[in-house]
Structure formats: structure tokens, C-alpha cells
Write a protein that holds these residues in place. Sequence first.
Motif, PDB file in Angstrom:
ATOM      1  N   PHE A  29       0.837  -1.198   0.000  1.00 60.10           N
ATOM      2  CA  PHE A  29       0.000   0.000   0.000  1.00 60.10           C
ATOM      3  C   PHE A  29       0.872   1.248   0.000  1.00 60.10           C
ATOM      4  N   GLY A  30       0.438   2.257  -0.735  1.00 66.13           N
ATOM      5  CA  GLY A  30       1.085   3.560  -0.686  1.00 66.13           C
ATOM      6  C   GLY A  30       0.376   4.418   0.351  1.00 66.13           C
ATOM      7  N   PHE A  31       1.109   5.295   0.979  1.00 64.66           N
ATOM      8  CA  PHE A  31       0.516   6.225   1.940  1.00 64.66           C
ATOM      9  C   PHE A  31       0.730   7.632   1.425  1.00 64.66           C
ATOM     10  N   GLY A  32      -0.275   8.470   1.573  1.00 64.27           N
ATOM     11  CA  GLY A  32      -0.172   9.835   1.064  1.00 64.27           C
ATOM     12  C   GLY A  32      -0.636   9.888  -0.382  1.00 64.27           C
ATOM     13  N   HIS A  33      -0.174  10.878  -1.084  1.00 61.72           N
ATOM     14  CA  HIS A  33      -0.576  11.065  -2.480  1.00 61.72           C
ATOM     15  C   HIS A  33       0.447  10.387  -3.379  1.00 61.72           C
ATOM     16  N   ASN A  34       0.048   9.245  -3.931  1.00 58.61           N
ATOM     17  CA  ASN A  34       0.930   8.446  -4.778  1.00 58.61           C
ATOM     18  C   ASN A  34       0.304   8.274  -6.154  1.00 58.61           C
TER      19      ASN A  34
END
Length: 90
Positions: A29-34
Motif C-alpha cells: 500500500f502507498g501512503f499519502g498522495h501516490n
Amino acid sequence: MVDPRLSHGWCSELKVGHDLCQRGYEIFFGFGHNSCDIVALKDGTVLRVEVKTAYIRDGKVAKAYIADPTKHDVLAVVTPWEIIYSGKAI
């Protein structure tokens, strides 16, 4: 307090992540704006997955899915009943 729209999006990402794990993928999973929500890995193939939550109004999908197709390989649309994948085969 967390914006309810974010909570719905995070829940949808977790649902897709769980589904992909059940299908044998390793997920990240990416966190923030990816550029994408999930990176899925299976048999040496890497897929960038964008997750969108469908909102239902009067029994019909009421949300337009705007996603830049250059930033993902798979679009996963989560409805209350199912996950609909488009793009590369899952």
C-alpha cells in the motif's frame, strides 16, 4: 476527525488488498498522495492498482471514475456487492 470520504476510500483499498491476497498476490500500500493505491506482485509481474469507490444512488452506480490510465495497470471499482477489475487481467 477524518473525512468520511477518506474512510470509505481506505476501506475500499483494504477490500481490494484482501481480495488480491486471496488471489495469491503480494500487496504493498502507498501512503499519502501516490501515483497508484496498491502495488501487487505475483509470479514476477508487478501491477499498479488504482482503487475507486462506487457510490450507489437509486440502485445504480452514480460515481464517475476519473483516473489517469497512464498511472495504473488495473482499475478496481468497489461497489457494495463486488469488486470490478478492468485493465490487465487479475
